[in-house]
Design a protein around this motif. Sequence first.
Motif, PDB file in Angstrom:
ATOM      1  N   GLU A  73       0.821  -1.214   0.000  1.00 34.41           N
ATOM      2  CA  GLU A  73       0.000   0.000   0.000  1.00 34.41           C
ATOM      3  C   GLU A  73       0.860   1.272   0.000  1.00 34.41           C
ATOM      4  OE1 GLU A  73      -3.117   2.054  -0.390  1.00 34.41           O
ATOM      5  OE2 GLU A  73      -3.281  -0.135  -0.258  1.00 34.41           O
ATOM      6  N   ARG A  74       1.934   1.235   0.804  1.00 41.09           N
ATOM      7  CA  ARG A  74       2.762   2.445   0.937  1.00 41.09           C
ATOM      8  C   ARG A  74       3.583   2.691  -0.333  1.00 41.09           C
ATOM      9  NH1 ARG A  74       5.777   2.476   6.547  1.00 41.09           N
ATOM     10  NH2 ARG A  74       5.434   0.241   6.648  1.00 41.09           N
ATOM     11  N   THR A  75       4.034   1.617  -0.975  1.00 44.27           N
ATOM     12  CA  THR A  75       4.736   1.784  -2.259  1.00 44.27           C
ATOM     13  C   THR A  75       3.771   2.412  -3.260  1.00 44.27           C
ATOM     14  OG1 THR A  75       5.728  -0.371  -1.769  1.00 44.27           O
ATOM     15  CG2 THR A  75       6.254   0.618  -3.902  1.00 44.27           C
ATOM     16  N   ARG A  76       2.577   1.891  -3.303  1.00 47.80           N
ATOM     17  CA  ARG A  76       1.563   2.409  -4.252  1.00 47.80           C
ATOM     18  C   ARG A  76       1.303   3.886  -4.011  1.00 47.80           C
ATOM     19  NH1 ARG A  76      -1.187  -2.610  -4.231  1.00 47.80           N
ATOM     20  NH2 ARG A  76      -2.486  -2.037  -2.470  1.00 47.80           N
ATOM     21  N   ALA A  77       1.156   4.236  -2.722  1.00 48.41           N
ATOM     22  CA  ALA A  77       0.847   5.630  -2.376  1.00 48.41           C
ATOM     23  C   ALA A  77       2.003   6.545  -2.785  1.00 48.41           C
ATOM     24  CB  ALA A  77       0.581   5.751  -0.874  1.00 48.41           C
TER      25      ALA A  77
END
Length: 240
Positions: A230-234
């Motif tokens: 999720e954090r990579t995507r964000a």
Amino acid sequence: MIVVNNLHKYFDKLEVLRGIDCHVAEQEVVVVIGPSGSGKSTFLRCLNLLEEPTSGEIFIEGISITAKETNINILRQEMGMVFQRFNLFPHKTALENITLAPVQVRRMSRSEANEIGHSLLAKVGLRDKADVYPDQLSGGQLQRVAIARALAMKPKVMLFDEPTSALDPEMVGEVLAVMKNLAREGMTMVVVTHEMGFAREVGDRVLFMDEGKIVEEGTPEQIFGNPRNERTRAFLSKIL
Ligand SMILES: Nc1ncnc2c1ncn2[C@@H]1O[C@H](COP(=O)(O)OP(=O)(O)OP(=O)(O)O)[C@@H](O)[C@H]1O
């Protein structure tokens, strides 16, 4: 070539690296990306002990550089480092800046060092700048001299800490091109950068760091095409 086990780094009470595990194979180009303050530079600086890890182990070619008895000075010479900005000696020419360490540290003869210096200047596209002083060089040219200077010590690994982020945009490409050539020639490299095009094109593997940890790693195709975390995507959705 490099193995990192459970690396932690505190600055006073601030925990900047919170258990980093990773490895870098010979001839591999590993690109480290992530938000500002996530610990990328600290991680890189720990790799050649510019920062002393608080705990954890780092091995270079099987030799622990974190063990007390290791002579780090020898190992450090095997790791070339290029910083965001690293001032060359202003009263020395480009060639003299490049040959200084080989002559003083490696005890290379002046003629051999000059020969290597000239060939490295040619390699970074500055064949005609040997006798030029730093204040006559552009930011991009200075960084290319800095790369040549690091290469003059014949390092086994090159560490790059945001080598283009202090440059005017029109000079970024010339420095990235030199790095790309090095990668193509099989140099083992760890590159901290905000240049996602470079990460995508040149990286064999991309590490995404956030809050002192490697949150996700994968091939550029996977990280940029199909990030799982999720954090990579964000992060990527904000900057791409
Ligand atoms: N010498 C130091 N003393 C105290 N705190 C430090 C020191 N060096 C770094 N820090 C802190 O450690 C954290 C991580 O910094 P670091 O420079 O490693 O992050 P980064 O991911 O490389 O960031 P950027 O992309 O902005 O360069 C930051 O909060 C920073 O303020």
